[in-house]
Scaffold this active site. Structure first.
Site, PDB file in Angstrom:
ATOM      1  N   ARG A  75     -60.590 -58.692  26.338  1.00 24.09           N
ATOM      2  CA  ARG A  75     -61.802 -58.244  25.646  1.00 24.09           C
ATOM      3  C   ARG A  75     -62.255 -59.283  24.610  1.00 24.09           C
ATOM      4  O   ARG A  75     -62.768 -58.936  23.563  1.00 24.09           O
ATOM      5  CB  ARG A  75     -61.581 -56.871  24.991  1.00 24.09           C
ATOM      6  CG  ARG A  75     -61.439 -55.759  26.028  1.00 24.09           C
ATOM      7  CD  ARG A  75     -60.714 -54.570  25.480  1.00 24.09           C
ATOM      8  NE  ARG A  75     -61.494 -53.863  24.477  1.00 24.09           N
ATOM      9  CZ  ARG A  75     -60.962 -53.185  23.473  1.00 24.09           C
ATOM     10  NH1 ARG A  75     -59.662 -53.147  23.337  1.00 24.09           N
ATOM     11  NH2 ARG A  75     -61.718 -52.570  22.609  1.00 24.09           N
ATOM     12  N   MET A  76     -62.032 -60.536  24.936  1.00 24.03           N
ATOM     13  CA  MET A  76     -62.467 -61.629  24.065  1.00 24.03           C
ATOM     14  C   MET A  76     -62.956 -62.771  24.937  1.00 24.03           C
ATOM     15  O   MET A  76     -62.584 -62.892  26.098  1.00 24.03           O
ATOM     16  CB  MET A  76     -61.288 -62.159  23.230  1.00 24.03           C
ATOM     17  CG  MET A  76     -60.779 -61.184  22.179  1.00 24.03           C
ATOM     18  SD  MET A  76     -59.539 -61.947  21.144  1.00 24.03           S
ATOM     19  CE  MET A  76     -58.252 -62.317  22.287  1.00 24.03           C
ATOM     20  N   ALA A 111     -61.622 -58.047  30.973  1.00 24.73           N
ATOM     21  CA  ALA A 111     -61.445 -56.665  30.531  1.00 24.73           C
ATOM     22  C   ALA A 111     -60.112 -56.508  29.806  1.00 24.73           C
ATOM     23  O   ALA A 111     -59.955 -55.622  28.971  1.00 24.73           O
ATOM     24  CB  ALA A 111     -61.519 -55.724  31.719  1.00 24.73           C
ATOM     25  N   ASP A 155     -80.627 -43.728  38.025  1.00 28.09           N
ATOM     26  CA  ASP A 155     -80.617 -44.632  39.167  1.00 28.09           C
ATOM     27  C   ASP A 155     -79.310 -44.609  39.938  1.00 28.09           C
ATOM     28  O   ASP A 155     -79.291 -44.775  41.131  1.00 28.09           O
ATOM     29  CB  ASP A 155     -80.946 -46.065  38.725  1.00 28.09           C
ATOM     30  CG  ASP A 155     -80.065 -46.535  37.570  1.00 28.09           C
ATOM     31  OD1 ASP A 155     -79.165 -45.760  37.181  1.00 28.09           O
ATOM     32  OD2 ASP A 155     -80.292 -47.648  37.088  1.00 28.09           O
ATOM     33  N   LYS A 212     -63.951 -64.882  20.021  1.00 27.63           N
ATOM     34  CA  LYS A 212     -64.794 -63.807  19.484  1.00 27.63           C
ATOM     35  C   LYS A 212     -64.601 -62.603  20.374  1.00 27.63           C
ATOM     36  O   LYS A 212     -64.380 -62.748  21.586  1.00 27.63           O
ATOM     37  CB  LYS A 212     -66.264 -64.227  19.423  1.00 27.63           C
ATOM     38  CG  LYS A 212     -66.973 -64.339  20.779  1.00 27.63           C
ATOM     39  CD  LYS A 212     -68.464 -64.472  20.563  1.00 27.63           C
ATOM     40  CE  LYS A 212     -69.247 -64.134  21.833  1.00 27.63           C
ATOM     41  NZ  LYS A 212     -69.074 -65.051  22.949  1.00 27.63           N
ATOM     42  N   PHE A 222     -64.721 -63.970  29.165  1.00 21.51           N
ATOM     43  CA  PHE A 222     -64.395 -62.589  28.788  1.00 21.51           C
ATOM     44  C   PHE A 222     -63.664 -61.901  29.935  1.00 21.51           C
ATOM     45  O   PHE A 222     -64.050 -62.023  31.090  1.00 21.51           O
ATOM     46  CB  PHE A 222     -65.701 -61.854  28.473  1.00 21.51           C
ATOM     47  CG  PHE A 222     -65.508 -60.411  28.127  1.00 21.51           C
ATOM     48  CD1 PHE A 222     -65.271 -60.046  26.808  1.00 21.51           C
ATOM     49  CD2 PHE A 222     -65.568 -59.428  29.101  1.00 21.51           C
ATOM     50  CE1 PHE A 222     -65.097 -58.720  26.484  1.00 21.51           C
ATOM     51  CE2 PHE A 222     -65.388 -58.096  28.785  1.00 21.51           C
ATOM     52  CZ  PHE A 222     -65.168 -57.740  27.464  1.00 21.51           C
ATOM     53  N   ASP A 231     -70.932 -69.055  27.037  1.00 19.92           N
ATOM     54  CA  ASP A 231     -71.061 -67.620  27.320  1.00 19.92           C
ATOM     55  C   ASP A 231     -72.477 -67.343  27.818  1.00 19.92           C
ATOM     56  O   ASP A 231     -73.427 -67.383  27.047  1.00 19.92           O
ATOM     57  CB  ASP A 231     -70.765 -66.844  26.030  1.00 19.92           C
ATOM     58  CG  ASP A 231     -70.765 -65.353  26.259  1.00 19.92           C
ATOM     59  OD1 ASP A 231     -71.116 -64.939  27.390  1.00 19.92           O
ATOM     60  OD2 ASP A 231     -70.419 -64.610  25.326  1.00 19.92           O
ATOM     61  N   ASP A 243     -81.685 -42.329  29.124  1.00 26.13           N
ATOM     62  CA  ASP A 243     -80.594 -43.272  28.913  1.00 26.13           C
ATOM     63  C   ASP A 243     -80.986 -44.212  27.799  1.00 26.13           C
ATOM     64  O   ASP A 243     -82.149 -44.600  27.701  1.00 26.13           O
ATOM     65  CB  ASP A 243     -80.355 -44.069  30.197  1.00 26.13           C
ATOM     66  CG  ASP A 243     -79.452 -43.318  31.148  1.00 26.13           C
ATOM     67  OD1 ASP A 243     -78.524 -42.650  30.657  1.00 26.13           O
ATOM     68  OD2 ASP A 243     -79.680 -43.391  32.369  1.00 26.13           O
ATOM     69  N   ASP A 268     -75.673 -40.373  38.948  1.00 29.48           N
ATOM     70  CA  ASP A 268     -76.772 -39.625  38.350  1.00 29.48           C
ATOM     71  C   ASP A 268     -77.295 -38.543  39.295  1.00 29.48           C
ATOM     72  O   ASP A 268     -78.029 -37.654  38.880  1.00 29.48           O
ATOM     73  CB  ASP A 268     -77.951 -40.558  38.031  1.00 29.48           C
ATOM     74  CG  ASP A 268     -77.707 -41.346  36.757  1.00 29.48           C
ATOM     75  OD1 ASP A 268     -76.921 -40.865  35.926  1.00 29.48           O
ATOM     76  OD2 ASP A 268     -78.294 -42.422  36.612  1.00 29.48           O
TER      77      ASP A 268
END
Lengths: 564, 692
Positions: B378-379, B375, B520, B397, B373, B340, B303, B524
């Site tokens: 997205r800022m 979803a 993990d 941003k 932030f 942030d 990964d 997987d």
């Protein structure tokens, strides 16, 4: 040692090294089923053989099926040849009215020719009719060589193909190798031999009157046709008792050259055939080098030993006792080395008369399993068994599960490779020990002490490695030796073939792991040296004690003037 | 683990000595055919003493016994470490009480009575009674008993950190756990069984090697047993009856010298030590087979995040849009990141501070309101209430697409130049964050994956060993390619989904390669199960830990490389000692054969025969020669125990170079070393009058 010897050697080895890759390539094409120059001529014949034999040429065999076919083919050959010899007096082409062969000698001889050993406990001219020689022995000279070649092919296919069950078709392999390889080459060689004075006739033995007025019977027969395949097929069974020392079997230096060359040519070329088929020519050169080093090394030691003064014979040089004057020392030693390095076993001199160390080398060649360049097919598959063990032991040292040509070498392969290498060794040790103990065995050697022991060791080494050459001096035509040596020949041959095919079958089912920098390299100098080292060390460790009590102590005694 | 278990060597050696004697039991000896032959030889030579006693025969018998004991000692030493560990673990397993939940009701039961799917409660201070998955709550857990790592770890319900291990201790909070392992089949139980059972199951290579060793043993036994017949044949001709030394003890000594006792005696120790080496690196293999497979691995699936790169991206550069002052961009970027708390956000603050000398500002000072932030947007950024002039200030941003929408929604213009900067950054493997103030684009922040130091060299080494590395990342192909190039991996899978891993593993396996991967998460698990070597992280889910064949207790993804190295070392050690063992035989022949045959064909009484010339070491007498060989044969086992336990030194050079090197050391060395030491032992034995 004079300049002519060296010129001859230079020509000999250059020809061998030059021609082997060419013939190897031709054989690779033939054995892969491709059409060649001869196809137009021979293809109809090939098809006819399949029709008559009810063979389906596209049928593919698993390793067990393949072994079954090998066994059926050879058992039928064995029984028919055995019977043929026991009833020869009632069959045609027996101008000298030779008697039926006793059962034990016939059995021994039948096994001997079926297994490509060609051990001869008899003299051909006094024992076998023309019919037996032609329809029996000569036929099996072809077929036993073809069998060895077929087994090698099966192993090659196992190594080359990934994840399949089949190893090819035994009947096709035998047919094609006989038709396209052995027959044409034998024809050429036979014609050449005839041109040099080798007889090829069915008329009865000639009777000559010597100057003293005595009557002398001079044996004749269809000699050239048998001698050709005797060398090309690394069989070695002579038409006459004296084998290639006989002036009718090997009359001139030219025929001698051709015969030595002939017996090395196909085994040496097969290394390249193998290289072409697996697609790794460098690996083929490595194998070729190892074989060549063993051959040349053994030749050099023998030749050196033969040119040393011998206090027992008042240090007279050259030593020609037991050798043919028309060949001389070098050609006798070269013949002896080549015939034991391969599994041919024809002789042009009596190895028993060599200096102890010169006699040791042919013995050692056979103890190593006749791998330089070995019998047709058998030499290379024997060598590949050594390769597997080498790859296994040394391969672990690079930190991976050992691989050979991308195939993982695991318990099954390691076990059967060990069997293939150790089985002949065990046969030699046990057979010799038995013969050196029981009275029937002790009756054989005509010398006592180390020389007698060498005679016994030589006989069993010769039979276990399917070589067939004789040290001379051992009276092997007794029920004890006929049966014990016969058993050793049979087990030595088919035990190894079984092991090889078992490995081939297992390898064929495996995936081919792509090579990476972490892969054990099998095509470099290191590999070549390691392989050579393992062959010599395993061979030496097995036989050094026995050899100490044979030729080595004999050498020491000879220096002090003591012989047996 | 190593931190937890202290190995006291004097005690270990004492235990191993006792173990060595206990292993003389025929049942134990039968497990190792080569050493079994030595064992039988010891018994026969001891029995022979009653038939014909002599100091020489006694010493031979003793040294045969020593050979057995030394081999047993090697094995016991290797096992000792594991045993100490297993004992420590077993102590933890002793009956803890569990607080089982039955439809809301708590009841106290013995831990071993817990069944699969039972639920239990653990609060601060409780020992977790069984393996399970947290269904409710979050807790800090002290896993030092298993991992040796003293810092507590956080375990919470849902996600990839939900597994807890029986025997560990909850330090804070309360969790409800559902049992996932039957009593006796827990992680701890498996661990103990693994450590203790290390020598019980032979690995494929070990089996194959054993076959070769057994074949050689049979061969050498026959070589020696046929020798008396050849000797007798010569004795008859020489008229010297009984002059060759073929008494039973001498023959037995020769057999023991020739059969591969060095590797035979150390073989199981090597295997156990390999697993132990893994354990000391806090990796637990479920079988020796897995360790061996690690040496064969052709491809590593890694990964990106956490393995190849540090877990977080870092801001490395601020690129202003045309016509924008760099200071203005820095200022806005700083505002946007003040609150942030993500590592990326913090790295922006750090960059601004370092490059533009801006001190930390109080978040509260400008009275701004932090926009986190999400979803959807997205800022992230900050809104300031409208000052007197009228317009509120919105600093944002975020991903280029999102900011573009934001700007255009406010009637702003998204400049072409910024688009170019964005695509340049992406192509170079970075992540662009666009900074906007109101409807103006100020510039772009370059976030970069930081490739771990030294990882490139590691990959180069792997490549030399013939192991390819494949990076798996969710990034787009452009970014992935840039990181792949920087880290020096051989290949990468971008936009990777869990199915992609599985597909890639299957594809590589179909081409005949062996794959190792580390993982993990629950998703997987299929890939871990499919891979030839699947290392699950201890922090991972129960599913992942079940699927893999190794567990890394440190949860360090880079560990996979060490696992491969240990696997290779294990095979190399076996090969090296096998080669050494066989090469040794040459010298032993030159010691024993002249001793046996030296008098044969001697022309005068007491004189030497021709074969005495083979005594190239000029050993003192036949007896001293034979004894020296057998003493060397026994002592070399002891001398090589450290090598067997430590493993042959591993170097990342190509197979051809490794082969050459090991062949010179163990092959050539194996031929020369015994000549030297047999001579020295001979001098010593004679000097102290142990033999005449």
């Amino acid at each position: 040692m004079n300049i002519h010897n060296f010129i001859e050697l230079a020509v000999f080895f250059s020809l061998l090294i030059g021609l082997a890759p060419l013939l190897g390539r031709y054989m690779a094409r033939v054995l892969s089923g491709e059409s060649t120059l001869l196809s137009k001529l021979l293809a109809p014949l090939e098809m006819a053989v399949y029709r008559v034999g009810a063979i389906r040429p596209d049928e593919k065999m698993s390793w067990k099926k393949y072994f079954q076919a090998v066994l059926i083919f050879n058992v039928i050959g064995l029984v028919s040849l055995w019977i043929l010899m026991m009833i020869q007096t009632w069959l045609p082409l027996n101008p000298m009215k030779l008697a039926n062969v006793p059962w034990d000698l016939a059995l021994n001889t039948a096994i001997s020719f079926i297994t490509n050993t060609n051990w001869q406990a008899y003299s051909g001219e006094a024992t076998l009719s023309y019919f037996t020689q032609m329809a029996g022995l000569t036929v099996h000279n072809f077929l036993s060589a073809a069998t060895g070649l077929a087994v090698l092919l099966a192993l090659t296919r196992g190594l080359r193909h990934a994840s399949i069950q089949e190893l090819g078709n035994f009947w096709v392999d035998v047919t094609r190798s006989t038709l396209y390889i052995f027959l044409p080459l034998s024809l050429i060689m036979a014609v050449f031999l005839i041109s040099q004075g080798v007889p090829q006739t069915l008329s009865r033995y000639a009777t000559a009157h010597t100057l003293e007025g005595a009557e002398q019977v001079i044996p004749l027969g269809p000699v050239a046709s048998q001698v050709a395949i005797k060398h090309l097929g690394t069989n070695g069974g002579g038409f006459f008792g004296e084998n290639s020392a006989h002036p009718f079997e090997n009359p001139t230096p030219l025929t001698n050259f051709t015969e030595v060359f002939g017996l090395l040519m196909i085994p040496a070329s097969l290394v390249f055939t193998f290289g072409f088929m697996i697609g790794d020519k460098r690996h083929a050169w490595c194998l070729f080098s190892v074989m060549m080093i063993v051959l040349v090394g053994s030749f050099a030691v023998s030749w050196w030993a033969e040119t040393q003064p011998n206090p027992v014979t008042a240090n007279v040089l050259p030593q020609l006792e037991g050798k043919e004057v028309r060949f001389g020392v070098m050609n006798s030693v070269l013949f002896a080395t080549a015939t034991t390095g391969t599994s041919c076993g024809a002789v042009n001199a009596m190895h028993d008369s060599f200096m102890p160390l010169a006699g040791l080398m042919p013995l050692l060649n056979m103890m190593l399993g006749c791998i330089a360049f070995g019998g047709v097919g058998a030499g290379l598959y024997g060598m590949l068994m050594h390769v597997l063990i080498t790859v296994f032991i040394a391969g672990l040292m690079v930190g991976r599960t050992p691989e050979y040509l991308g195939k993982k070498i695991q318990a099954w392969e390691a076990a059967w490779a060990a069997v293939a290498i150790l089985l002949p060794n065990l046969l030699i040790l046990l057979g010799s020990a038995l013969s050196a103990t029981v009275s029937a065995g002790l009756a054989g050697p005509s010398n006592s002490g180390p020389h007698g022991l060498s005679e016994i060791l030589y006989a069993f080494s010769s039979c276990a490695a399917n070589n067939g050459s004789a040290f001379a001096g051992l009276n092997a035509n007794s029920v004890f030796y006929n049966l014990s040596l016969g058993a050793v020949m049979w087990v030595g041959r088919f035990g190894c073939i079984f092991a090889v095919l078992a490995i081939a079958g297992s390898l064929a089912c495996k995936m081919t792991v792509p090579a990476s920098p972490g892969t054990f390299p099998t095509n470099g100098l290191t590999f070549t040296l390691v392989l050579l080292g393992i062959i010599l060390i395993v061979g030496a460790l097995t036989f050094f004690p026995a050899l100490c009590l044979g030729p080595i102590v004999e050498h020491g005694l000879m220096i002090s003037g003591r012989v047996f | 683990m190593s931190a937890k278990i202290e190995i006291r060597y004097p005690e270990l050696v004492r235990q191993a000595m006792i173990g060595a004697c206990q292993k003389l039991h025929p049942r134990e000896e039968l497990k190792n055919p080569v050493m079994f032959v030595v064992w039988v030889g010891s018994i026969l030579s001891t029995a022979f003493l009653f038939h014909q006693f002599s100091g020489f025969n006694l010493q031979l018998a003793l040294w045969l016994w020593f050979t057995c004991l030394f081999a047993n000692f090697a094995e016991a030493m290797a096992e000792g470490r594991g045993k100490a560990h297993a004992d420590a673990l077993r102590k933890m397993r002793t009956a803890t009480l569990a607080r089982r939940l039955d439809s809301g009701q708590e009841s106290a039961v013995i831990a071993t009575d817990l069944k699969i799917d039972d639920c239990f409660v653990c609060e601060a201070g409780d020992i977790i009674p069984a393996d399970g998955e947290i269904v409710e709550g979050i807790a800090t857990v002290d896993e030092s008993a298993i991992t040796g790592e003293s810092a507590p770890v956080i375990r919470e319900s849902g996600g990839d950190r939900s597994a807890v291990t029986g025997g560990t201790r909850v330090i804070s909070d309360r969790i409800v756990v559902r049992v996932t392992a039957e009593p006796g089949h827990s992680f701890l139980d498996r661990m103990i069984a693994m450590i203790e059972g290390a020598r019980r199951q032979k690995t494929p290579n070990e089996i194959a090697l054993n076959i070769v060793l057994i074949s050689l043993t049979i061969l050498f036994i026959l070589v020696v047993l046929t020798l008396p017949t050849f000797a007798a044949f010569n004795e008859r001709a020489a008229g010297q009856s009984g002059v060759v030394l073929t008494s039973l003890p001498v023959l037995l000594a020769l057999i023991v010298c020739l059969i591969p006792t060095t590797i035979g005696g150390l073989l199981s120790a090597i295997g156990i030590a390999g697993i132990d080496r893994l354990m000391r690196r806090n990796v637990l293999a479920t079988s020796g087979r897995a360790v061996e497979a690690a040496g064969d691995v052709d491809v590593l699936l890694l990964d990106k995040t956490g393995t190849i790169t540090l877990g977080n991206r870092m801001a490395t550069e601020l690129i202003p849009a045309p016509g924008v002052n760099a200071g203005e961009l820095a200022d806005a970027a700083h505002f946007a990141s003040l609150a942030d708390e993500t590592p990326e956000g913090r790295s922006i603050a750090v960059l601004v501070k370092e490059q533009y000398g801006m001190r930390g500002r109080e978040v509260a000072a400008p009275h701004g309101q932090f926009i986190p932030f999400t979803a959807q947007t997205r800022m992230s950024g900050m809104d300031f209430p409208a000052p007197e002039s009228g317009i509120p200030r919105c600093i944002r941003k975020g991903a280029a697409e999102a900011v573009k929408q934001f700007i255009e929604a406010q009637g702003g213009l998204y400049p072409k130049a910024v688009e170019d900067i964005v695509s340049d950054i992406a192509r170079a493997g970075g992540t662009p964050l666009v900074v906007a103030d109101g409807n103006r684009v100020l510039g772009v922040i370059r976030l970069k994956d930081i490739v771990k130091g030294g990882i490139r060299e590691r990959f180069a080494q792997l490549r030399k060993m013939g192991v390819r590395t494949i990076m798996i990342t969710g990034d787009n192909p452009l970014t992935a390619a840039a990181i792949a190039a920087e880290a020096g991996v051989d290949d990468f899978i971008a936009h990777a989904k869990p199915e992609d891993k599985l597909a890639r593993i299957r594809q590589e396996q179909a081409d005949g390669r062996l794959i190792a991967m580390i993982g993990d998460g629950t998703n997987d698990a299929p890939a871990l199960a499919q891979a030839d070597v699947g290392v699950a992280m201890n922090t991972g889910t129960q599913a992942a830990r079940e699927a893999g064949n190794m567990v890394d207790l440190d949860s360090n993804p880079t560990k996979l490389i060490e696992v491969v190295e240990i696997g290779k070392q294990l095979l190399m050690t076996r090969g090296a000692l096998t080669t050494f063992s066989i090469a040794n035989d040459v010298a032993k022949y030159f010691a024993i054969l002249p001793a046996m045959f030296g008098l044969l064909y001697a022309t005068q009484v007491g004189g030497h025969g021709p074969l005495e010339k083979l005594n190239i070491m000029h050993l003192h007498s036949p007896e001293s020669a034979i004894l020296s060989a057998i003493v060397f044969n026994a002592l070399i086992i002891v001398a090589l125990i450290p090598l067997a336990l430590r493993g042959v030194k591993y170097e990342a050079i190509g197979a051809a170079a490794v082969l050459r090197k090991n062949m010179v050391i163990y092959g050539l060395g194996g031929i020369i070393v015994p000549f030297v030491f047999i001579k020295l032992i001979d001098l010593f034995l004679v000097a102290v009058h142990l033999v005449s």
